[in-house]
Design a protein around this motif. Structure first.
Motif, mmCIF file in Angstrom:
data_model
loop_
_atom_site.group_PDB
_atom_site.id
_atom_site.type_symbol
_atom_site.label_atom_id
_atom_site.label_comp_id
_atom_site.label_asym_id
_atom_site.label_seq_id
_atom_site.Cartn_x
_atom_site.Cartn_y
_atom_site.Cartn_z
ATOM 1 N N UNK A 262 0.841 -1.202 0.000
ATOM 2 C CA UNK A 262 0.000 0.000 0.000
ATOM 3 C C UNK A 262 0.875 1.250 0.000
ATOM 4 N N UNK A 263 1.969 1.234 0.769
ATOM 5 C CA UNK A 263 2.876 2.392 0.798
ATOM 6 C C UNK A 263 3.551 2.613 -0.547
ATOM 7 N N UNK A 264 3.678 1.537 -1.319
ATOM 8 C CA UNK A 264 4.289 1.644 -2.646
ATOM 9 C C UNK A 264 3.355 2.310 -3.641
ATOM 10 N N UNK A 265 2.059 2.283 -3.342
ATOM 11 C CA UNK A 265 1.089 2.884 -4.244
ATOM 12 C C UNK A 265 0.044 1.915 -4.744
ATOM 13 N N UNK A 266 0.109 0.664 -4.301
ATOM 14 C CA UNK A 266 -0.900 -0.309 -4.693
ATOM 15 C C UNK A 266 -2.230 0.078 -4.065
ATOM 16 N N UNK A 267 -3.268 0.091 -4.870
ATOM 17 C CA UNK A 267 -4.602 0.425 -4.377
ATOM 18 C C UNK A 267 -5.035 -0.622 -3.357
ATOM 19 N N UNK A 268 -5.499 -0.164 -2.209
ATOM 20 C CA UNK A 268 -5.913 -1.082 -1.145
ATOM 21 C C UNK A 268 -6.988 -2.047 -1.630
#
Length: 542
Positions: A262-268
């Motif tokens: 999630x911190x990388x930018x993956x949508x939750x």
């Protein structure tokens, strides 16, 4: 007198043992749980409850503290044990420690009882050996005292689909009770949509599940999986593919992996689908597994946001080993002619390439590319940059495209030139793209084939949505232009060109017609699926 002195000596000795923890006993031992230290000492020193031989076990006190009668009994028992194997003698000692001692007049098991229990255990072990089950790991395992009970367990394990080989892979499973362990766990898994035929596979991969508590161990994990978005009807597939997940701590690897993604930018919202497709992610440690791979790919030039999108679509690339897969792949791509600055572009288009043996794949196809498709070796790097899927393309299906072009009047050399400029023509549909576009080009546009040799990307545009309507526009205005001038630009740019007096200048043309996933030149996904080899190498383990 002698008897009185012996009794006094026993009291004094026991008092010393209690206070100074000699001979391995303390008032904190499980024999005195619930009694205060003072109370324990009082009990032991009371003449009314003087410990006798039947209150004390041979493991806890030495012969100096025992009555002569008990010493004789213990020595006889010891002699019997010494005539058997060393492991049985050790088992007597272990068994004596495991039994609770009594202080309030309860009858203590006699040494003969321990001997009988060992005999029963021997019978159980012999039964297991008769079934070819390895008992070498069962020395410390509590087994049922009855061969009938053990036979019930083995029979149950065999009925659910496990072989003796499977049992020997984890012989500790014979220590699991049918009613208390096996039935509750397997019933719970079936409620999670695990197919009965998949249960043996789950147990082979993660046999420790049989000794798990449904309430304490399994239910919290399932709640976590549902909480991150895995559909309930997909739990069976997830657990069948990666049952080890049932043994992970929620606050450990699993939650850490999700937080990093999630911190990388993956949508939750994409975490659930990602884990459903590749649940091994939850078993990967961030520090020594996920992060080093992601950092390596980011350093190649892949933007962070793009990296997140790649992982959402292709989470299995995290299963490719960094040292043996990713890094060698990148080195091979550069050696084959892919420019270093374009490696990121290749991965963005076809992330699967990170798991391929690039040289082997190319070598297996190079003969066909050169002889049948007319591709030159020096053009390979350019082709891979434009269509990295070429490394996994199905030669038989690609050959049908080459045959179509040859039958349409193109030479082998011209086909090779066209493939080098637009390798997508080896993957797109003949009936939906190649044939209708070629017919319109020859019949309606009445242009020479040489133009298609120069601009083969013409075949990748939609005839109905782009080629025909734009051609009608330039015909009405009497504009004579090249194919890329009116095709390789946006609708807005095309309309701007129509508003001014026609002058075709190089700086007006968008000459970058290479294939980029989601870009202007597109190929339908099903065409790629059909055109790629079915033996594509994908990661199966973290």
């Amino acid at each position: 007198m002698l008897s009185s002195n012996l009794a006094s000596a026993q009291i004094a000795t026991i008092h010393v043992v209690t206070c100074q923890r000699l001979e391995g006993i303390s008032t904190n031992s499980f024999h005195f749980q619930g009694l205060s230290k003072c109370r324990a000492s009082t009990v032991l020193n009371s003449s009314n409850v003087l410990p006798t031989a039947r209150h004390l076990k041979p493991h806890f006190v030495t012969s100096r503290q025992l009555s002569p009668g008990f010493v004789s009994t213990f020595l006889i028992t010891t002699r019997k044990a010494s005539t058997r194997s060393k492991s049985r003698a050790e088992a007597i000692a272990r068994h004596s420690v495991a039994q609770p001692s009594t202080l309030e007049g309860e009858e203590e098991p006699q040494p003969e009882q321990y001997e009988n229990e060992l005999v029963a255990r021997d019978h159980v072990l012999r039964y297991l050996q008769s079934e070819a089950i390895d008992v070498s790991e069962l020395e410390e395992v509590g087994l049922p005292p009855s061969v009938a009970v053990m036979k019930e367990r083995v029979t149950f394990l065999r009925k659910i689909g496990l072989s003796i080989k499977d049992i020997n892979g984890y012989p500790l499973m014979v220590g699991c009770s049918v009613k208390k362990n096996l039935v509750p766990v397997l019933s719970y898994l079936e409620k999670l949509n695990v197919e009965p035929k998949s249960l043996p596979d789950i147990i082979r991969k993660y046999p420790m599940v049989l000794s798990s508590s449904v309430v304490m161990d399994l239910e919290p994990v399932i709640d976590f999986l549902l909480g991150i978005g895995i559909p309930k009807d997909a739990l069976g597939r997830v657990l069948t593919r990666y049952p080890d997940i049932l043994g992970f701590k929620i606050e450990g690897t699993m939650s850490t992996s999700v937080a990093y993604l999630v911190s990388l930018g993956v949508n939750l919202r994409e975490i659930g689908p990602m884990v459903t497709e590749y649940p091994e992610i939850l078993g990967m440690r961030v520090g020594n597994n996920i992060k080093p791979k992601v950092d390596y790919l980011l350093n190649l030039g892949i933007p962070k946001q793009v990296m997140a999108k790649i992982l959402e679509v292709k989470p299995f690339i995290l299963g490719f080993d960094l040292d043996s897969k990713m890094q060698p792949c990148v080195r091979d791509l550069i050696e084959l002619g892919v420019k270093e600055e374009n490696v990121a572009r290749v991965i963005i288009q076809y992330a699967d390439v990170l798991g391929l043996d690039v040289k082997h794949r190319l070598d297996s196809k190079m003969g066909w590319l050169s002889k049948q498709a007319g591709v030159k070796r020096e053009d390979v790097g350019q082709i891979i940059e434009r269509l990295p899927q070429i490394l996994a393309i199905n030669i038989n299906l690609a050959q049908t495209r080459v045959d179509f072009l040859k039958e349409s009047g193109f030479s082998v050399e011209e086909v090779g030139s066209m493939v080098a400029k637009c390798p997508q023509i080896l993957a797109i549909s003949i009936e939906e793209a190649l044939k209708p576009n070629l017919d319109f080009f020859l019949v309606d546009m009445k242009r020479p084939l040489s133009e298609l040799v120069e601009y083969p990307a013409y075949f990748t545009y939609s005839l109905q949505k782009r080629i025909r309507p734009r051609y009608i526009e330039i015909e009405q205005r009497g504009i004579n232009c090249s194919l890329p001038w009116f095709l390789n630009c946006s609708d807005e740019k095309f309309n701007e060109r129509l508003q001014v007096e026609f002058v075709e200048r190089p700086d007006e043309m968008d000459t970058d017609d290479s294939f980029i996933m989601g870009g202007r030149v597109k190929i339908k996904g099903e065409d790629f699926t059909d055109a790629l080899d079915s033996d594509d190498e994908l990661a199966e383990n973290p």
